[in-house]
Write a protein that holds these residues in place. Structure first.
Motif, mmCIF file in Angstrom:
data_model
loop_
_atom_site.group_PDB
_atom_site.id
_atom_site.type_symbol
_atom_site.label_atom_id
_atom_site.label_comp_id
_atom_site.label_asym_id
_atom_site.label_seq_id
_atom_site.Cartn_x
_atom_site.Cartn_y
_atom_site.Cartn_z
ATOM 1 N N THR A 264 0.856 -1.183 0.000
ATOM 2 C CA THR A 264 0.000 0.000 0.000
ATOM 3 C C THR A 264 0.889 1.229 0.000
ATOM 4 O O THR A 264 2.116 1.125 0.063
ATOM 5 C CB THR A 264 -0.909 0.034 1.248
ATOM 6 O OG1 THR A 264 -0.092 0.308 2.403
ATOM 7 C CG2 THR A 264 -1.640 -1.288 1.439
ATOM 8 N N SER A 292 3.467 -4.331 -8.589
ATOM 9 C CA SER A 292 2.798 -3.032 -8.679
ATOM 10 C C SER A 292 2.596 -2.403 -7.307
ATOM 11 O O SER A 292 2.525 -1.179 -7.187
ATOM 12 C CB SER A 292 1.460 -3.177 -9.404
ATOM 13 O OG SER A 292 0.620 -4.101 -8.741
ATOM 14 N N GLY A 293 2.526 -3.238 -6.263
ATOM 15 C CA GLY A 293 2.413 -2.707 -4.906
ATOM 16 C C GLY A 293 3.664 -1.962 -4.486
ATOM 17 O O GLY A 293 3.601 -0.932 -3.812
ATOM 18 N N LEU A 296 3.577 1.338 -6.370
ATOM 19 C CA LEU A 296 2.570 2.188 -5.736
ATOM 20 C C LEU A 296 3.148 2.845 -4.487
ATOM 21 O O LEU A 296 2.987 4.062 -4.267
ATOM 22 C CB LEU A 296 1.352 1.330 -5.395
ATOM 23 C CG LEU A 296 0.110 1.939 -4.756
ATOM 24 C CD1 LEU A 296 -1.081 1.016 -4.991
ATOM 25 C CD2 LEU A 296 0.272 2.155 -3.262
ATOM 26 N N HIS A 308 -3.163 -0.258 -8.164
ATOM 27 C CA HIS A 308 -2.425 -1.463 -7.771
ATOM 28 C C HIS A 308 -2.604 -2.529 -8.851
ATOM 29 O O HIS A 308 -3.207 -3.575 -8.631
ATOM 30 C CB HIS A 308 -2.928 -1.969 -6.416
ATOM 31 C CG HIS A 308 -2.007 -2.945 -5.766
ATOM 32 N ND1 HIS A 308 -1.921 -3.090 -4.404
ATOM 33 C CD2 HIS A 308 -1.113 -3.822 -6.282
ATOM 34 C CE1 HIS A 308 -1.034 -4.032 -4.106
ATOM 35 N NE2 HIS A 308 -0.541 -4.489 -5.241
ATOM 36 N N ASN A 309 -2.035 -2.236 -10.023
ATOM 37 C CA ASN A 309 -2.159 -3.149 -11.151
ATOM 38 C C ASN A 309 -1.159 -2.716 -12.215
ATOM 39 O O ASN A 309 -1.169 -1.556 -12.642
ATOM 40 C CB ASN A 309 -3.588 -3.120 -11.711
ATOM 41 C CG ASN A 309 -3.781 -4.054 -12.874
ATOM 42 O OD1 ASN A 309 -3.348 -3.766 -13.983
ATOM 43 N ND2 ASN A 309 -4.447 -5.182 -12.636
#
Length: 382
Positions: A264, A292-293, A296, A308-309
């Motif tokens: 996150t 991707s996390g 991010l 988140h992708n």
């Protein structure tokens, strides 16, 4: 003179002047008497600098994967300065401090480290109330009766810190939540007050046992030290501003486990089930990042909110086409993998390398970009 060498010489002289003002005051006076004396002074300075680095304690790598640059600088400076605080102690080197800090806090992983070394939010261990959390089964209390807890990147008890506290960044405050203060305090604690040679494995082991009376702990720290002693030192990432902030954020998570669906804006989080590979690796029980996390999280440090992708991230920013080659990428750019659908993303750090969370069973790491799978990049900050 090489700028890096000049910086090292200046740092050494600063420490020597601080610790031996009369000695260096006299040399300054001698300098007034003419060029001959100046030559002698230069020769003395060269000898002092060479002698100061004879045990390897003044080795100053620019960047070590997995260690935030500010933390690394704190370890290096503590190893260089400890001789003025514990003159009977020899053999201190930055890798010893790094080996301990990796076990105690993963080099302040997940925290923000300010340029002056202040770490936020503070790193607080559980209350040592004897409940068994963290292996503690004997209550330990502070002088005021409250349960003690370990604090800071080196996890000092309050009572221990009071006996070894140091001002490693010369700001007039001795703070266990400051990287420079805590590293110098840890060096002082390891050295003790009597003669000690940390180049001797037996004496090093004894010092580590004093830090934590656990053979398993000592074995882990010694393994870390050996790994850092042999690490391939890398130059600092050639980036500044927002790009450096993004890369530094990602670098601070090196070694954190891959967890599918994890990550996150605040840091690593628990993974989720995918009904396949991730489940077989137990990602749903791990705290970490997927590819991707990690991106991010790193971009959130400069106020950029990302989905988140990896496929959704691919369409953002300015496209850097595959055909333009890796030389067209800037540090901080996103790099994507296909073939077919986009299935992976990393952050370019330069020299044809990226930092990424590759796949289940791995961890956040630096990898060479595989050209066969490279699908181009995306630039979000220029």
């Amino acid at each position: 003179m090489n700028p890096l060498l000049a910086l090292h010489v200046a740092e050494h002289v600063r420490n020597e002047v601080r610790e031996h003002p009369k000695r260096w005051g006299c040399l300054a006076l001698f300098l007034l008497f003419g060029p001959a004396t100046a030559c002698v002074l230069v020769a003395v300075l060269i000898i002092v600098v060479i002698a100061g680095g004879a045990d390897g304690s003044s080795s100053t790598p620019g960047h070590v994967p997995g260690i935030p640059d500010i933390m690394l600088t704190a370890y290096q400076q503590a190893a260089q300065r400890i001789g003025g605080i514990r003159p009977a102690c020899a053999g201190m080197r930055w890798t010893i401090l790094a080996g301990i800090a990796e076990v105690e806090s993963r080099h302040a992983s997940g925290r923000t480290i300010a340029p002056n070394g202040d770490i936020s939010p503070p790193i607080l261990g559980p209350p040592l109330d004897g409940s068994g959390v963290g292996g503690n089964r004997t209550p330990i209390r502070n002088p005021d009766g409250t349960f003690a807890r370990a604090v800071g990147p080196f996890q000092f008890l309050t009572t221990t810190w009071a006996s070894v506290e140091q001002d490693g960044n010369d700001d007039g405050v001795r703070n266990p939540h400051n990287a420079f203060d805590a590293a110098l305090g840890a060096a002082a604690y390891l050295c003790g007050t009597g003669p000690r040679d940390l180049k001797d494995q037996g004496q090093l082991r004894a010092a580590l046992l004093r830090y934590n009376a656990s053979q398993a702990y000592v074995a882990q720290v010694l393994a870390n030290i050996e790994r850092y002693d042999a690490v391939e030192l890398q130059p600092p990432v050639n980036a500044s501003g927002a790009a450096k902030a993004v890369i530094d954020a990602a670098m601070s998570q090196l070694g954190v486990p891959y967890a599918w669906g994890g990550g996150t804006a605040a840091g690593p989080s628990r993974g989720i089930r995918d009904g396949g590979v991730a489940d077989r690796h137990g990602d749903y029980n791990k705290i970490g990042f997927d590819c991707s996390g990690l991106v991010l999280f790193a971009y959130a440090k400069v106020g950029i909110t990302l989905p988140h992708n990896s496929r959704a991230q691919f369409v953002l920013g300015t496209r850097v086409p595959k055909e333009a080659g890796l030389h067209s990428l800037y540090p901080g750019d996103l790099v994507f993998y296909s073939p077919g659908l986009i299935h992976h993303v990393g952050i370019y750090v330069g020299d044809k390398k990226m930092i990424n969370a590759p796949y289940s069973g791995s961890e956040v790491r630096i990898d060479e970009i595989v050209l066969d799978e490279y699908a181009g990049g995306s630039r979000l900050m220029r």
